[in-house]
Design a protein around this motif. Sequence first.
Motif, PDB file in Angstrom:
ATOM      1  N   SER A 118      -7.686   9.631  -4.424  1.00  0.00           N
ATOM      2  CA  SER A 118      -6.429   9.385  -4.545  1.00  0.00           C
ATOM      3  C   SER A 118      -5.790   9.432  -3.224  1.00  0.00           C
ATOM      4  O   SER A 118      -6.377  10.278  -2.513  1.00  0.00           O
ATOM      5  CB  SER A 118      -5.858  10.149  -5.803  1.00  0.00           C
ATOM      6  OG  SER A 118      -4.669  10.301  -5.720  1.00  0.00           O
ATOM      7  N   THR A 119      -4.884   8.371  -3.192  1.00  0.00           N
ATOM      8  CA  THR A 119      -4.150   8.607  -1.337  1.00  0.00           C
ATOM      9  C   THR A 119      -3.031   8.540  -1.934  1.00  0.00           C
ATOM     10  O   THR A 119      -2.155   7.983  -2.570  1.00  0.00           O
ATOM     11  CB  THR A 119      -4.605   7.383  -0.785  1.00  0.00           C
ATOM     12  OG1 THR A 119      -4.686   6.121  -1.552  1.00  0.00           O
ATOM     13  CG2 THR A 119      -6.298   7.815  -0.665  1.00  0.00           C
ATOM     14  N   SER A 120      -2.316   8.589  -0.265  1.00  0.00           N
ATOM     15  CA  SER A 120      -0.776   9.553  -0.534  1.00  0.00           C
ATOM     16  C   SER A 120      -0.484   9.119   0.988  1.00  0.00           C
ATOM     17  O   SER A 120      -0.849   9.222   2.037  1.00  0.00           O
ATOM     18  CB  SER A 120      -0.237  10.548  -0.884  1.00  0.00           C
ATOM     19  OG  SER A 120       0.940  10.325  -0.918  1.00  0.00           O
ATOM     20  N   GLY A 121       0.976   8.476   0.923  1.00  0.00           N
ATOM     21  CA  GLY A 121       1.209   8.249   2.641  1.00  0.00           C
ATOM     22  C   GLY A 121       0.588   6.851   3.390  1.00  0.00           C
ATOM     23  O   GLY A 121       0.175   6.249   2.507  1.00  0.00           O
ATOM     24  N   GLU A 122       0.360   6.960   5.206  1.00  0.00           N
ATOM     25  CA  GLU A 122      -0.220   5.911   5.523  1.00  0.00           C
ATOM     26  C   GLU A 122      -1.883   5.542   5.189  1.00  0.00           C
ATOM     27  O   GLU A 122      -2.366   4.687   4.612  1.00  0.00           O
ATOM     28  CB  GLU A 122      -0.124   5.748   6.513  1.00  0.00           C
ATOM     29  CG  GLU A 122       0.915   5.803   6.852  1.00  0.00           C
ATOM     30  CD  GLU A 122       0.803   6.427   8.600  1.00  0.00           C
ATOM     31  OE1 GLU A 122       0.001   6.595   9.195  1.00  0.00           O
ATOM     32  OE2 GLU A 122       2.293   6.633   9.121  1.00  0.00           O
ATOM     33  N   ALA A 123      -2.246   6.796   3.522  1.00  0.00           N
ATOM     34  CA  ALA A 123      -3.357   6.633   3.957  1.00  0.00           C
ATOM     35  C   ALA A 123      -4.136   5.783   2.334  1.00  0.00           C
ATOM     36  O   ALA A 123      -4.734   4.911   2.546  1.00  0.00           O
ATOM     37  CB  ALA A 123      -3.518   7.903   2.958  1.00  0.00           C
ATOM     38  N   GLU A 124      -1.951   4.813   1.681  1.00  0.00           N
ATOM     39  CA  GLU A 124      -2.978   4.226   0.949  1.00  0.00           C
ATOM     40  C   GLU A 124      -3.103   3.191   1.589  1.00  0.00           C
ATOM     41  O   GLU A 124      -3.912   1.895   0.615  1.00  0.00           O
ATOM     42  CB  GLU A 124      -1.441   3.780   0.175  1.00  0.00           C
ATOM     43  CG  GLU A 124      -0.889   5.355  -0.998  1.00  0.00           C
ATOM     44  CD  GLU A 124       0.009   5.259  -1.131  1.00  0.00           C
ATOM     45  OE1 GLU A 124       0.641   4.526  -0.934  1.00  0.00           O
ATOM     46  OE2 GLU A 124       1.001   5.783  -2.194  1.00  0.00           O
ATOM     47  N   ASP A 125      -2.683   2.208   2.530  1.00  0.00           N
ATOM     48  CA  ASP A 125      -3.070   1.300   3.194  1.00  0.00           C
ATOM     49  C   ASP A 125      -5.124   1.068   3.606  1.00  0.00           C
ATOM     50  O   ASP A 125      -4.910  -0.037   4.150  1.00  0.00           O
ATOM     51  CB  ASP A 125      -1.852   1.462   4.694  1.00  0.00           C
ATOM     52  CG  ASP A 125      -0.598   1.247   4.261  1.00  0.00           C
ATOM     53  OD1 ASP A 125      -0.351   0.234   3.216  1.00  0.00           O
ATOM     54  OD2 ASP A 125       0.389   1.666   5.014  1.00  0.00           O
ATOM     55  N   TYR A 126      -4.695   2.667   4.057  1.00  0.00           N
ATOM     56  CA  TYR A 126      -6.561   2.650   4.270  1.00  0.00           C
ATOM     57  C   TYR A 126      -7.073   1.763   3.547  1.00  0.00           C
ATOM     58  O   TYR A 126      -8.259   1.814   3.368  1.00  0.00           O
ATOM     59  CB  TYR A 126      -6.776   3.967   4.994  1.00  0.00           C
ATOM     60  CG  TYR A 126      -5.469   4.900   5.764  1.00  0.00           C
ATOM     61  CD1 TYR A 126      -4.749   3.717   6.852  1.00  0.00           C
ATOM     62  CD2 TYR A 126      -5.578   5.939   6.270  1.00  0.00           C
ATOM     63  CE1 TYR A 126      -4.655   4.098   8.125  1.00  0.00           C
ATOM     64  CE2 TYR A 126      -4.526   6.873   6.982  1.00  0.00           C
ATOM     65  CZ  TYR A 126      -4.014   5.808   8.193  1.00  0.00           C
ATOM     66  OH  TYR A 126      -3.251   6.226   9.192  1.00  0.00           O
TER      67      TYR A 126
END
Length: 126
Positions: A118-126
């Motif tokens: 599960s990701t949030s913020g800039e980690a969603e793009d990674y």
Amino acid sequence: MRKLKGLMLAFCFSVVMITSSSMVVHADSIVYEDGKRVYDYADLFTSYEENKLTEYALEVEEEAKTEVYVLTTKDTDGKSSMEYADDFGDNGAFGYDYEYGTYIVMLINMEEREVWLSTSGEAEDY
């Protein structure tokens, strides 16, 4: 970007390799602690392994500017792995740069025998 992907892949791989075993804890009843990165409610890790994973997560965080959490469970209380991991992140208000910021939660769901990121913020793009 490539370096971050490599770091996250190595981190995920090491967590999965350490895991081989199965406390029922619901995402909304978890007590969040500052500096804690491993929430092992499926009792998969030894204290030593939790400490090593925490050290590694903190190293990755500094380089990736992304908070990294490992969450294990035996029971998602009827939620999908995605819902359970997302609730954990939302309830924790995690973020490297600010609350509800950039973070990654790696869920090991022993009930379904699956891993979910599960990701949030800039980690969603990674």
